[in-house]
Scaffold this active site. Structure first.
Site, short mmCIF file in Angstrom:
data_model
loop_
_atom_site.label_atom_id
_atom_site.label_comp_id
_atom_site.label_asym_id
_atom_site.label_seq_id
_atom_site.Cartn_x
_atom_site.Cartn_y
_atom_site.Cartn_z
N ARG A 192 25.96 17.89 -1.09
CA ARG A 192 26.96 16.82 -1.04
C ARG A 192 27.84 16.78 -2.30
O ARG A 192 29.02 16.45 -2.22
CB ARG A 192 26.23 15.48 -0.85
N ILE A 234 34.40 9.87 1.47
CA ILE A 234 33.24 10.48 2.11
C ILE A 234 32.25 9.35 2.34
O ILE A 234 31.97 8.57 1.44
CB ILE A 234 32.66 11.60 1.22
N SER A 235 31.77 9.21 3.57
CA SER A 235 30.91 8.08 3.93
C SER A 235 29.60 8.12 3.14
O SER A 235 29.13 9.17 2.72
CB SER A 235 30.60 8.10 5.42
N GLN A 236 28.99 6.94 2.99
CA GLN A 236 27.71 6.88 2.30
C GLN A 236 26.67 7.68 3.09
O GLN A 236 26.76 7.80 4.32
CB GLN A 236 27.26 5.43 2.12
N PHE A 262 35.15 1.38 7.56
CA PHE A 262 35.68 2.73 7.42
C PHE A 262 37.16 2.67 7.04
O PHE A 262 37.82 1.64 7.21
CB PHE A 262 35.54 3.50 8.74
#
Length: 216
Positions: A36, A62-64, A205
């Protein structure tokens, strides 16, 4: 980074993902495998495994880790499935899907992110992820139908072209809501030509922009 990335990924999976109920062993394996820290801005690499989204430039994130794992688990990925992703971003979600053996098609509207993700995925040897620069709310009709569709941006409704491009027995997961800052994660299933939708959890989001999104 202050800690070995492999150890950071192990802690991320144990404390953020497994601790919050994700059980699919292939999802957990993929989250442990994908580096990541190579999908965020270099200055933020040390924070890549924190339990929050990270900016990747151009107003995108970038999403958790937990949300990535949750959406991936909902999709019930099996090797060889044809998966459409809307919102390539840095390429992290596409890498997770590819790590699970999916045939990934991903669409990004921001030119810079598209080319950065293309170069990054190639460098990390995710050669079989197919990328397209376009309005993601239109899907990828030339490659339809798709067994699974994942949308990594929030819109006011489920784009009809995506429902049309979903195969029978397919699953689509997407954040939807009347506000640009609050959505509900929705799961759309197509069974024998019939479409049903269920709500899962509140999420936040970035905006889904396009003809069937906020700026449509």
């Amino acid at each position: 980074m202050n800690m070995d990335p492999v150890r950071k990924r192990e802690r991320m999976v144990r404390e953020q993902i497994e601790a919050n109920g994700i059980r699919d062993p292939e999802v957990l394996r993929a989250m442990r495998a994908v580096p990541r820290h190579l999908f965020v801005q270099e200055a933020l690499a040390a924070q890549a495994y924190d339990d929050r989204p990270q900016p990747i430039g151009h107003g995108q994130t970038i999403s958790q880790p937990y949300i990535v794992a949750l959406m991936t688990e909902i999709l019930e990925i099996k090797p060889g499935m044809k998966v459409l992703e809307i919102g390539t971003g840095s390429g992290y979600q596409a890498a997770v899907l590819a790590e699970m053996g999916a045939d990934v098609f991903t669409v990004e509207r921001v030119r810079e992110l598209h080319f950065e993700a293309r170069e990054r995925l190639a460098r990390l040897k995710y050669y079989f992820v197919k990328l397209k620069l376009d309005d993601g709310t239109l899907g990828w009709p030339e490659e339809a139908p798709f067994d699974r569709i994942i949308v990594t941006a929030g819109g006011p409704k489920v784009p009809e072209p995506l429902v049309e491009q979903l195969a029978d027995d397919g699953i689509l997961v997407i954040p939807v809501g009347p506000s640009k800052r609050a959505q509900t994660l929705k799961v759309v299933r197509k069974e024998r030509g019939l479409v049903r939708t269920e709500d899962r959890t509140p999420v936040i989001f970035v905006d889904l922009v396009g003809r069937h999104g906020w700026d449509g």
